[in-house]
Design an enzyme around this catalytic site. Structure first.
Site, PDB file in Angstrom:
ATOM      1  N   ALA A  65       0.867  -1.168   0.000  1.00  0.00           N
ATOM      2  CA  ALA A  65       0.000   0.000   0.000  1.00  0.00           C
ATOM      3  C   ALA A  65       0.910   1.227   0.000  1.00  0.00           C
ATOM      4  CB  ALA A  65      -0.880  -0.025   1.237  1.00  0.00           C
ATOM      5  N   GLY A 108       0.653  -4.897   0.958  1.00  0.00           N
ATOM      6  CA  GLY A 108      -0.563  -4.945   0.140  1.00  0.00           C
ATOM      7  C   GLY A 108      -0.333  -5.592  -1.215  1.00  0.00           C
ATOM      8  N   GLU A 111      -0.674  -9.180  -0.521  1.00  0.00           N
ATOM      9  CA  GLU A 111      -2.095  -9.410  -0.232  1.00  0.00           C
ATOM     10  C   GLU A 111      -2.926  -9.393  -1.512  1.00  0.00           C
ATOM     11  OE1 GLU A 111      -1.828  -6.222   2.741  1.00  0.00           O
ATOM     12  OE2 GLU A 111      -2.828  -7.600   4.122  1.00  0.00           O
ATOM     13  N   GLU A 131       4.778  -4.974   7.138  1.00  0.00           N
ATOM     14  CA  GLU A 131       4.045  -3.875   7.799  1.00  0.00           C
ATOM     15  C   GLU A 131       4.495  -3.626   9.230  1.00  0.00           C
ATOM     16  OE1 GLU A 131       2.658  -6.320   5.986  1.00  0.00           O
ATOM     17  OE2 GLU A 131       1.024  -5.532   4.751  1.00  0.00           O
TER      18      GLU A 131
HETATM   19  C1  HXC Z   1       5.048   4.403  -1.203  1.00  0.00           C
HETATM   20  C2  HXC Z   1       6.930   3.447  -2.063  1.00  0.00           C
HETATM   21  C3  HXC Z   1       6.572   2.195  -1.509  1.00  0.00           C
HETATM   22  C4  HXC Z   1       5.360   2.118  -0.773  1.00  0.00           C
HETATM   23  C5  HXC Z   1       8.449   1.961  -2.541  1.00  0.00           C
HETATM   24  N1  HXC Z   1       8.097   3.256  -2.691  1.00  0.00           N
HETATM   25  N2  HXC Z   1       7.547   1.297  -1.840  1.00  0.00           N
HETATM   26  N3  HXC Z   1       6.174   4.535  -1.901  1.00  0.00           N
HETATM   27  N4  HXC Z   1       4.639   3.258  -0.651  1.00  0.00           N
HETATM   28  N5  HXC Z   1       4.921   0.977  -0.248  1.00  0.00           N
HETATM   29  C6  HXC Z   1       8.820   4.295  -3.400  1.00  0.00           C
HETATM   30  C7  HXC Z   1      10.052   4.746  -2.641  1.00  0.00           C
HETATM   31  O1  HXC Z   1       9.703   5.689  -1.654  1.00  0.00           O
HETATM   32  C8  HXC Z   1      10.867   5.354  -3.748  1.00  0.00           C
HETATM   33  O2  HXC Z   1      10.363   6.632  -4.083  1.00  0.00           O
HETATM   34  C9  HXC Z   1      10.568   4.447  -4.932  1.00  0.00           C
HETATM   35  O3  HXC Z   1       9.331   3.787  -4.619  1.00  0.00           O
HETATM   36  C10 HXC Z   1      11.635   3.391  -5.146  1.00  0.00           C
HETATM   37  O4  HXC Z   1      11.819   2.698  -3.929  1.00  0.00           O
HETATM   38  P1  HXC Z   1      13.249   2.506  -3.247  1.00  0.00           P
HETATM   39  O5  HXC Z   1      12.998   2.234  -1.815  1.00  0.00           O
HETATM   40  O6  HXC Z   1      14.157   3.628  -3.568  1.00  0.00           O
HETATM   41  O7  HXC Z   1      13.749   1.182  -3.992  1.00  0.00           O
HETATM   42  P2  HXC Z   1      14.737   0.066  -3.438  1.00  0.00           P
HETATM   43  O8  HXC Z   1      15.869   0.715  -2.673  1.00  0.00           O
HETATM   44  O9  HXC Z   1      15.045  -0.794  -4.605  1.00  0.00           O
HETATM   45  O10 HXC Z   1      13.883  -0.754  -2.362  1.00  0.00           O
HETATM   46  C11 HXC Z   1      12.771  -1.516  -2.763  1.00  0.00           C
HETATM   47  C12 HXC Z   1      11.939  -1.906  -1.515  1.00  0.00           C
HETATM   48  C13 HXC Z   1      11.578  -0.658  -0.706  1.00  0.00           C
HETATM   49  C14 HXC Z   1      12.710  -2.897  -0.656  1.00  0.00           C
HETATM   50  C15 HXC Z   1      10.661  -2.613  -2.048  1.00  0.00           C
HETATM   51  O11 HXC Z   1      11.016   0.323  -1.589  1.00  0.00           O
HETATM   52  C16 HXC Z   1      10.600  -0.879   0.407  1.00  0.00           C
HETATM   53  O12 HXC Z   1      10.921  -1.414   1.456  1.00  0.00           O
HETATM   54  N6  HXC Z   1       9.341  -0.435   0.203  1.00  0.00           N
HETATM   55  C17 HXC Z   1       8.298  -0.502   1.206  1.00  0.00           C
HETATM   56  C18 HXC Z   1       7.793  -1.909   1.355  1.00  0.00           C
HETATM   57  C19 HXC Z   1       6.734  -1.978   2.432  1.00  0.00           C
HETATM   58  O13 HXC Z   1       6.951  -1.682   3.587  1.00  0.00           O
HETATM   59  N7  HXC Z   1       5.522  -2.373   2.017  1.00  0.00           N
HETATM   60  C20 HXC Z   1       4.378  -2.469   2.920  1.00  0.00           C
HETATM   61  C21 HXC Z   1       3.576  -1.210   2.830  1.00  0.00           C
HETATM   62  S1  HXC Z   1       2.322  -1.164   4.043  1.00  0.00           S
HETATM   63  P3  HXC Z   1      11.293   7.955  -3.977  1.00  0.00           P
HETATM   64  O14 HXC Z   1      10.366   9.044  -4.420  1.00  0.00           O
HETATM   65  O15 HXC Z   1      11.734   8.042  -2.575  1.00  0.00           O
HETATM   66  O16 HXC Z   1      12.407   7.670  -4.932  1.00  0.00           O
HETATM   67  C22 HXC Z   1       1.085  -2.060   3.437  1.00  0.00           C
HETATM   68  C23 HXC Z   1      -0.031  -2.146   4.384  1.00  0.00           C
HETATM   69  C24 HXC Z   1      -1.282  -2.727   3.883  1.00  0.00           C
HETATM   70  O17 HXC Z   1       1.105  -2.561   2.353  1.00  0.00           O
HETATM   71  C25 HXC Z   1      -2.401  -2.529   4.826  1.00  0.00           C
HETATM   72  C26 HXC Z   1      -2.073  -2.341   6.254  1.00  0.00           C
HETATM   73  C27 HXC Z   1      -2.161  -0.954   6.723  1.00  0.00           C
END
Ligand code: HXC
Length: 257
Positions: A65, A108, A111, A131
């Site tokens: 998400a 997400g 999911e 998360e």
């Molecule tokens: C918003 C995101 C994002 C996310 C990545 N980006 N994931 N933006 N929401 N979930 C954005 C980053 O901010 C970045 O933008 C760009 O995408 C590229 O990501 P990087 O982190 O620079 O890439 P990399 O270093 O290759 O790392 C990849 C990654 C990492 C390991 C997947 O992006 C990451 O950990 N993302 C978050 C994963 C996560 O926690 N997902 C769960 C979300 S919560 P900028 O503009 O900074 O360059 C969820 C909850 C569901 O899903 C419902 C419960 C509430």
């Protein structure tokens, strides 16, 4: 509807939806979710579409998400808007729906893939429910679907540590149906989708509904449901055609009736 965060195309009798927010690794923001629900719903309502494939980019199916969109929200905000409940619509799709996952399927994203009927994984796929690192837990069905798919021990470990699993581990655990080389993922997914789309659509829908009962009910009730639906198939043209074609040693011509 003109879509901005997804690409939608029809290939024969297969609908293909590609998540397309490369700048955010296909993070599921509100707009993307709305567009995805609309596109899936449109294909689901189209009798010419016998299977839907949902995919992302090579680097990311979806990295979760959209954290930046969620970050400022209060409890009252998420309660009042009933955050993510609309995503349940994807799991209610009647037409078979395949997730073709390359790269990250996190939070997400994982999911969403689990809401599809099965997951084909590229050999570079990475699944996780990270998360907990954000001070929340899965909120689009992950605590329930992952547990049913891989069992309590692994689901608990994934949700509590936030670690990712690679494609081999995901296949061993039963999360994905099979692994293919990442360069062949879409082709393999389209091949499976075409094979499904060439069957009788109502029979495929009834089969999907019946398999899904296994997650909703007891064994004896599930078997009873199966028996009733199985019997009802004998009222269809396509049962007659399928069995007649076998006896006549020819390919069946299903009419979706
Ligand atoms: C918003 C995101 C994002 C996310 C990545 N980006 N994931 N933006 N929401 N979930 C954005 C980053 O901010 C970045 O933008 C760009 O995408 C590229 O990501 P990087 O982190 O620079 O890439 P990399 O270093 O290759 O790392 C990849 C990654 C990492 C390991 C997947 O992006 C990451 O950990 N993302 C978050 C994963 C996560 O926690 N997902 C769960 C979300 S919560 P900028 O503009 O900074 O360059 C969820 C909850 C569901 O899903 C419902 C419960 C509430």
């Amino acid at each position: 509807m003109a879509y901005e965060t997804i690409l939608v195309e029809t290939r024969g009798n297969v609908g293909l939806i590609t998540l397309n927010r490369p700048e955010a690794l296909n993070a599921l923001n509100n707009q993307l979710l709305d567009e995805l629900i609309e596109a899936v719903g449109t294909f689901d309502a189209d009798p010419a579409i016998g299977c839907i494939v949902l995919t992302g980019s090579e680097k990311a199916f979806a990295a979760g998400a959209d954290i930046k969109e969620m970050q400022p929200k209060s409890y009252m905000d998420v309660f009042k808007e009933d955050l993510f409940t609309k995503a349940d619509r994807i799991a209610e799709t009647r037409t078979p729906l395949i997730a073709a996952v390359s790269g990250y399927a996190l939070g997400g994203g994982c999911e969403l893939a689990m809401m599809c009927d099965f997951i084909l994984a590229g050999d570079n796929a990475k699944f996780g429910q990270p998360e907990i690192n954000l001070g929340v837990m899965p909120g689009i069905g992950g605590t329930q679907r992952l547990t049913r798919l891989v069992g309590k021990s692994k689901a608990m470990e994934m949700c509590l540590t936030g670690r990712m699993m690679n494609a081999e581990e995901a296949e061993r655990a039963g999360l994905v149906s099979r692994i293919v080389p990442k360069g062949e993922l879409l082709e393999e997914a389209m091949k499976a989708a075409s094979a499904i789309a060439d069957k009788s659509l109502p029979i495929a829908m009834m089969t999907k509904e019946t398999v899904n009962r296994a997650y909703e009910t007891t064994l004896s009730e599930g078997v009873r449901f199966e028996r009733r639906v199985f019997h009802s198939m004998f009222a269809t043209h396509d049962q007659k055609e399928g069995m007649t074609a076998f006896t006549e040693k020819r390919e069946p011509k299903f009419k979706d009736e």
